[in-house]
Design a protein around this motif. Structure first.
Motif, short mmCIF file in Angstrom:
data_model
loop_
_atom_site.label_atom_id
_atom_site.label_comp_id
_atom_site.label_asym_id
_atom_site.label_seq_id
_atom_site.Cartn_x
_atom_site.Cartn_y
_atom_site.Cartn_z
N ASP A 256 51.08 26.04 97.74
CA ASP A 256 51.25 27.34 98.38
C ASP A 256 51.06 27.28 99.89
O ASP A 256 51.14 28.31 100.57
N ASP A 257 50.85 26.10 100.45
CA ASP A 257 50.78 25.96 101.90
C ASP A 257 52.18 26.15 102.50
O ASP A 257 53.18 25.77 101.88
N PRO A 258 52.26 26.71 103.71
CA PRO A 258 53.55 26.72 104.40
C PRO A 258 54.08 25.29 104.54
O PRO A 258 53.30 24.34 104.72
N LEU A 259 55.39 25.14 104.44
CA LEU A 259 55.98 23.79 104.42
C LEU A 259 55.58 22.98 105.66
O LEU A 259 55.25 21.80 105.55
N GLY A 260 55.63 23.61 106.83
CA GLY A 260 55.28 22.88 108.05
C GLY A 260 53.85 22.38 108.03
O GLY A 260 53.56 21.25 108.43
N VAL A 261 52.95 23.23 107.55
CA VAL A 261 51.54 22.83 107.46
C VAL A 261 51.37 21.70 106.46
O VAL A 261 50.63 20.73 106.71
N ALA A 262 52.04 21.80 105.32
CA ALA A 262 51.94 20.74 104.31
C ALA A 262 52.43 19.41 104.84
O ALA A 262 51.82 18.36 104.60
N LEU A 263 53.54 19.42 105.59
CA LEU A 263 54.07 18.18 106.13
C LEU A 263 53.13 17.58 107.18
O LEU A 263 53.00 16.35 107.27
N LEU A 264 52.47 18.41 107.94
CA LEU A 264 51.52 17.91 108.93
C LEU A 264 50.28 17.31 108.26
O LEU A 264 49.70 16.34 108.76
N ARG A 265 49.89 17.88 107.13
CA ARG A 265 48.69 17.39 106.44
C ARG A 265 48.97 16.18 105.56
O ARG A 265 48.04 15.43 105.23
N THR A 266 50.23 15.97 105.17
CA THR A 266 50.53 14.93 104.19
C THR A 266 50.08 13.53 104.60
O THR A 266 49.52 12.79 103.77
N PRO A 267 50.29 13.08 105.86
CA PRO A 267 49.84 11.72 106.20
C PRO A 267 48.35 11.50 105.94
O PRO A 267 47.95 10.46 105.38
N LEU A 268 47.50 12.46 106.34
CA LEU A 268 46.07 12.28 106.11
C LEU A 268 45.71 12.47 104.64
O LEU A 268 44.74 11.87 104.15
N SER A 269 46.50 13.28 103.91
CA SER A 269 46.19 13.51 102.50
C SER A 269 46.28 12.22 101.69
O SER A 269 45.72 12.14 100.59
N LEU A 270 46.99 11.22 102.22
CA LEU A 270 47.04 9.91 101.58
C LEU A 270 45.65 9.32 101.38
O LEU A 270 45.44 8.51 100.47
#
Length: 250
Positions: free
Chosen positions: A69-83
């Motif tokens: 449910d995160d905004p797509l832009g926010v999710a893409l910014l968080r994805t590298p660290l979410s690894l």
């Protein structure tokens, strides 16, 4: 003793080339052969410590927790660290050992750039699947209930699964690769949750990357016959010291 010869030969065919490649690289360079892996393990351990502190949970969630449910832009910014953000409800030491073994083998056998690409693509595949499946709803095949939109993604486990499959493809460890896939399918059947579904999405992304040609007219990630020789393929972009070969990928 004769009864053991066939299993031993099968094990050597399955894991011999991969073990030889990893052993040769580690013998030649030691920890310098896997700087990405050591950094990933250290970062994951650090984030685990921080997120379990009262002052650290919020910042880690803000910077590295991805939900459908995160905004797509926010999710893409968080994805590298979410690894590198481990799940709070699972033993972190198991995740660290998996990362050390699988990331290390991938870094040696595939190279750092390709390891990062596969890890990120697998994590992104799981994230995008969750968004699409939640939007589709539980009434659609492979859809997810709206409640899963608030669940944090799988963290490093999707990347670990995808890298394991890719390394098995490159070194033609077909039984091990199939076993990983079957285990993930069985996990999803036994406990159908978002994490299991994202693991399957990561495997799908890994298989696509194994099949897509590296360059026009070239072979895919699993292509070529040199992977069975027991030494890393030749790498033209990364000159290494020692007896290990270099790979032509990228």
């Amino acid at each position: 003793m004769r009864a053991l010869r066939a299993p031993v030969r099968a094990a050597r065919r399955e894991w011999g080339p991969l073990c030889s490649a990893v052993r040769a690289s580690l013998a030649a360079r030691g920890p310098r052969a896997v700087p990405l892996t050591l950094a990933a393990v250290a970062l994951t351990a650090l984030l685990q410590v921080v997120q379990n502190r009262p002052w650290g949970y919020g910042p880690v969630q803000t910077l590295g927790a991805v939900r459908a449910d995160d905004p797509l832009g926010v999710a893409l910014l968080r994805t590298p660290l979410s690894l590198f953000v481990p799940a709070l409800d699972l033993p972190v030491w198991g995740a660290l050992v998996q990362m050390l073994v699988v990331f290390g083998a991938a870094e040696i056998c595939l190279g750092r750039g390709r390891t990062l690409l596969i890890a990120y693509a697998a994590t992104l595949a799981g994230t995008m699947y969750a968004r699409i499946a939640v939007a589709a709803g539980p009434g659609v095949f492979l859809g997810l209930p709206a409640s899963d939109a608030h669940v944090v993604d799988t963290g490093p486990s999707a990347a670990v699964v995808a890298l394991a499959v890719c390394v098995c493809c490159v070194y033609r460890a077909r039984f091990t690769g199939a076993l990983v896939i079957v285990a993930m399918v069985a996990e999803t059947v036994a406990e159908d949750n978002l994490a299991g579904r994202e693991h399957l999405a990561a495997i799908a992304a890994a298989l696509v990357l194994c099949a897509v040609p590296v360059r026009r007219g070239g072979q895919g990630l699993a292509g070529g016959s040199g992977a069975r020789s027991g030494a890393p393929p030749i790498r033209s972009w990364n000159f290494r010291r020692g007896p290990t070969q270099r790979t032509s990928w990228w």
